[in-house]
Design an enzyme around this catalytic site. Structure first.
Site, mmCIF file in Angstrom:
data_model
loop_
_atom_site.group_PDB
_atom_site.id
_atom_site.type_symbol
_atom_site.label_atom_id
_atom_site.label_comp_id
_atom_site.label_asym_id
_atom_site.label_seq_id
_atom_site.Cartn_x
_atom_site.Cartn_y
_atom_site.Cartn_z
ATOM 1 C CG HIS A 138 54.245 28.428 25.193
ATOM 2 N ND1 HIS A 138 53.846 27.149 24.926
ATOM 3 C CD2 HIS A 138 55.421 28.587 24.562
ATOM 4 C CE1 HIS A 138 54.742 26.553 24.175
ATOM 5 N NE2 HIS A 138 55.711 27.406 23.932
HETATM 6 P P1 TYD Z 1 54.671 22.226 26.161
HETATM 7 O O1 TYD Z 1 55.767 23.221 26.047
HETATM 8 O O2 TYD Z 1 53.482 22.566 26.973
HETATM 9 O O3 TYD Z 1 54.175 21.810 24.700
HETATM 10 P P2 TYD Z 1 53.492 22.711 23.559
HETATM 11 O O4 TYD Z 1 54.232 24.002 23.520
HETATM 12 O O5 TYD Z 1 53.682 21.920 22.320
HETATM 13 O O6 TYD Z 1 52.059 22.896 23.882
HETATM 14 O O7 TYD Z 1 55.308 20.875 26.676
HETATM 15 C C1 TYD Z 1 54.572 19.713 26.936
HETATM 16 C C2 TYD Z 1 55.237 18.939 28.068
HETATM 17 O O8 TYD Z 1 56.551 18.503 27.694
HETATM 18 C C3 TYD Z 1 55.398 19.775 29.321
HETATM 19 O O9 TYD Z 1 55.139 18.933 30.422
HETATM 20 C C4 TYD Z 1 56.846 20.169 29.321
HETATM 21 C C5 TYD Z 1 57.522 19.031 28.587
HETATM 22 N N1 TYD Z 1 58.696 19.446 27.780
HETATM 23 C C6 TYD Z 1 59.966 19.039 28.164
HETATM 24 O O10 TYD Z 1 60.143 18.344 29.184
HETATM 25 N N2 TYD Z 1 61.029 19.389 27.395
HETATM 26 C C7 TYD Z 1 60.881 20.149 26.275
HETATM 27 O O11 TYD Z 1 61.875 20.433 25.594
HETATM 28 C C8 TYD Z 1 59.563 20.590 25.911
HETATM 29 C C9 TYD Z 1 59.353 21.444 24.674
HETATM 30 C C10 TYD Z 1 58.503 20.213 26.690
#
Ligand code: TYD
Length: 135
Positions: free
Chosen positions: A50
């Protein structure tokens, strides 16, 4: 120049070991609003995939290692983090992927904004569109 420069975090070591301090608007070049960390990542799994409209981050691998792919729509860079005294500074429109997590990897991320799902661009074609619109 790198599209995601490394920040060298000064180690304050003595005979007892090492210590690193993170300070906003000093070695962390923004106001710190959020810190999160990623650990126990399943072997062989990648994360990220992303970009963000408005978020500045510094990623620090506290333990183990992980490889980042950073892409600004034109240039792709790969960097492996494996030391708690090195930060990867990601700002602006950058697609990021995290690969090759070691089993013991603990990846800490210091961020300039609170979590906001509407700030995410999770589709690569949309990311390229946004980059082109911003060019
Ligand atoms: P995501 O951003 O998809 O993780 P990555 O970038 O590592 O693949 O986040 C995973 C899950 O955690 C998603 O459901 C959103 C949640 N999340 C939060 O609630 N707070 C945060 O600060 C972050 C980074 C993620």
């Amino acid at each position: 120049m790198s599209i995601a420069p490394l920040i060298s975090l000064k180690k304050m070591g003595d005979e007892r070991g090492s210590l690193v301090s993170l300070e906003q608007n000093s070695n962390i070049p923004f106001d710190i609003k959020r810190i999160y960390y990623i650990f126990d990542t399943q072997s062989g799994l990648s994360r990220g995939f992303h970009a963000h409209y408005n978020l500045e981050q510094v990623a620090i691998c506290m333990k183990g290692s992980v490889t980042f792919l950073i892409d600004d729509g034109t240039t792709k860079e790969q960097v492996t983090l494996s030391s708690p005294d090195v930060g990867l500074h990601i700002q602006g429109l950058k697609w990021r992927e995290m690969h090759d997590f070691s089993e013991d990897c603990v990846l800490m991320v210091v961020a300039s904004e609170l979590y906001d799902e509407s700030d995410y661009i999770r589709d690569y074609a949309e990311f390229i569109d946004v980059v082109e619109r911003n060019a």
